[in-house]
Design a protein around this motif. Structure first.
Motif, PDB file in Angstrom:
ATOM      1  N   LEU A  50       0.824  -1.212   0.000  1.00  0.00           N
ATOM      2  CA  LEU A  50       0.000   0.000   0.000  1.00  0.00           C
ATOM      3  C   LEU A  50       0.862   1.268   0.000  1.00  0.00           C
ATOM      4  N   GLN A  51       2.086   1.143   0.491  1.00  0.00           N
ATOM      5  CA  GLN A  51       2.966   2.327   0.518  1.00  0.00           C
ATOM      6  C   GLN A  51       3.408   2.718  -0.894  1.00  0.00           C
ATOM      7  N   ALA A  52       3.131   1.823  -1.854  1.00  0.00           N
ATOM      8  CA  ALA A  52       3.464   2.157  -3.249  1.00  0.00           C
ATOM      9  C   ALA A  52       2.444   3.121  -3.856  1.00  0.00           C
ATOM     10  N   HIS A  53       1.378   3.391  -3.105  1.00  0.00           N
ATOM     11  CA  HIS A  53       0.371   4.356  -3.585  1.00  0.00           C
ATOM     12  C   HIS A  53       1.060   5.692  -3.831  1.00  0.00           C
TER      13      HIS A  53
ATOM     14  N   LEU B 121       3.070  -0.540 -10.417  1.00  0.00           N
ATOM     15  CA  LEU B 121       2.585  -0.995  -9.119  1.00  0.00           C
ATOM     16  C   LEU B 121       1.756   0.068  -8.373  1.00  0.00           C
ATOM     17  N   GLY B 122       2.332   1.277  -8.356  1.00  0.00           N
ATOM     18  CA  GLY B 122       1.651   2.363  -7.647  1.00  0.00           C
ATOM     19  C   GLY B 122       0.263   2.608  -8.198  1.00  0.00           C
ATOM     20  N   ALA B 128      -6.882   0.106  -6.747  1.00  0.00           N
ATOM     21  CA  ALA B 128      -7.489  -0.837  -5.795  1.00  0.00           C
ATOM     22  C   ALA B 128      -8.046  -0.088  -4.583  1.00  0.00           C
ATOM     23  N   VAL B 129      -7.273   0.880  -4.101  1.00  0.00           N
ATOM     24  CA  VAL B 129      -7.727   1.669  -2.937  1.00  0.00           C
ATOM     25  C   VAL B 129      -8.978   2.465  -3.306  1.00  0.00           C
ATOM     26  N   LEU B 130      -8.956   3.038  -4.501  1.00  0.00           N
ATOM     27  CA  LEU B 130     -10.077   3.861  -4.943  1.00  0.00           C
ATOM     28  C   LEU B 130     -11.355   3.042  -5.163  1.00  0.00           C
TER      29      LEU B 130
END
Lengths: 202, 186
Positions: A50-53, B121-122, B128-130
């Motif tokens: 998740l830190q790759a966000h 990846l980012g 996915a978060v959204l």
């Protein structure tokens, strides 16, 4: 996964939210349970992933962002106390003035009625019931017939008259005046304090 | 204190000054918290321009309601609360005006390398978060990116701690499914 597993505690454990006793239980369980270790590892991987966000791509510089917000800042909402003080600025003197006018009016009217009664105006008009009698009514009345003609008694009566018709309204006027000026001084002090605080902040 | 409010002052000192109407003190607070507030809103709504607008609105709202802030909780968490609400308002407004499928899953200002970046990846994580439900995403963002404790999240979002735990669990479950291919490669 069997009932003995501690999956429900793994997330709080990973997030550092478990108290000492429970944390030790989880750690002891993890030493012997491969399934829970794998589950915890998955959660760790996810957390790292998740830190790759990406960070929000900035379209405005910090200075420009701050400047834009500052330009749009409206007046701050006032607190209840501040609003009450603002309203009181006008309400208090108006109230005091109103009290003074009403009391003085009643006093004046009372004096006129007494004087009219004394010269027999009411009796000649058939309004004898309007003549105030000693001890009756809202306001203390002066018994002009008291004294029996002696100098001391007449002096006393004159002092009484002076007291009720002049001194008391005067005292009332002075009291209201003092209250009014106290309010003005207090208001002035409040205003100065507010502006000093604002200036010191800059 | 005389002169410009500076970095040496605590948030509480600056808030006290700002409460007296000091715009420069509030400016310093904005400078300190801008990045994190924009970050929270961006992770909630997925659009950089919308995030900056909503973050500005959040700061303006914070200025208006500053007299209601009590320094029991950190100022930053109070800002997060306002920012989260703004972000949810923005999402609601966007959804009312557009089809759910039109929501900004990809950042609009990615530039010429957009298609390449979308596969990295980012970008996969961002999407996915959204795709999480708003309520779960709010909890996840505050926990994973802002490092708030369960109690702080509960206070910020005005929900019970148990709800924080269940929403976080749900969000992670969905993310593990959505990012399973990526996780296997790691």
């Amino acid at each position: 996964m069997s009932e003995q597993h501690i999956t429900r505690w793994l997330e709080p454990y990973l997030d550092g939210e478990l108290p000492g006793m429970r944390r030790r239980q989880v750690e002891a369980h993890l030493k012997t349970c491969a399934a829970c270790r794998a589950e915890l590892e998955d959660l760790r991987v996810l957390s790292a992933l998740l830190q790759a966000h990406p960070q929000a791509p900035a379209t405005l510089s910090a200075g420009r962002f701050v400047a834009q917000v500052q330009l749009r800042l409206p007046r701050q909402e006032k607190t209840t106390l501040e609003r009450a003080v603002e309203r009181g600025r006008w309400a208090v003197p108006v109230l005091l003035l109103g009290v003074w006018v009403v009391v003085l009016g009643i006093w004046g009217l009372s004096g006129v009625l007494l004087a009219a009664g004394e010269v027999g105006l009411f009796e000649s008009l058939g309004l004898g019931w309007l003549i105030p009698t000693a001890g009756a009514g809202l306001w203390p009345t002066i018994d002009f017939s008291r004294g029996g003609g002696s100098v001391v008694a007449e002096l006393r009566q004159a002092v009484d008259t002076l007291h009720w018709l002049v001194l008391i309204p005067l005292e009332l006027l002075v009291t209201i005046g003092v209250l009014y000026w106290s309010w003005l001084v207090g208001w002035r002090y409040y205003q100065q304090h507010q502006s000093q605080t604002n200036q010191m902040g800059r | 204190m005389i002169g410009q409010p500076g970095v040496s002052e605590s948030d509480e000192d600056l808030v006290a000054l700002a409460k007296t109407g000091d715009r420069q003190a509030f400016g310093e607070l904005i400078r300190r918290h801008r990045e994190r507030v924009v970050g929270v809103v961006y992770r909630m709504c997925g659009d950089a321009c919308l995030a900056e607008d909503a973050a500005q609105d959040a700061f303006i709202q914070a200025w208006r309601k500053l007299h209601r802030y009590e320094p029991k909780a950190p100022f930053q968490n109070w800002l997060y609360r306002i920012a989260m609400n703004r972000a949810l308002d923005v999402l609601r407004r966007e959804r009312e005006g557009a089809d759910v499928d039109d929501l900004p899953l990809a950042s609009p200002n990615l530039g010429p390398e957009a298609s390449a970046e979308r596969t990295d990846l980012g970008e996969q994580v961002r999407r996915a978060v959204l795709a999480l439900p708003d309520a779960s995403r709010a909890v996840l963002v505050l926990r994973e990116y802002e490092d708030l404790s369960y109690r702080e999240i509960a206070e910020t979002l005005d929900i019970p701690v148990g709800t924080v735990m269940s929403r976080l669990n749900y969000a992670r479950k969905l993310l593990r499914t959505a990012l399973a291919p990526v996780m296997e490669d790691l």
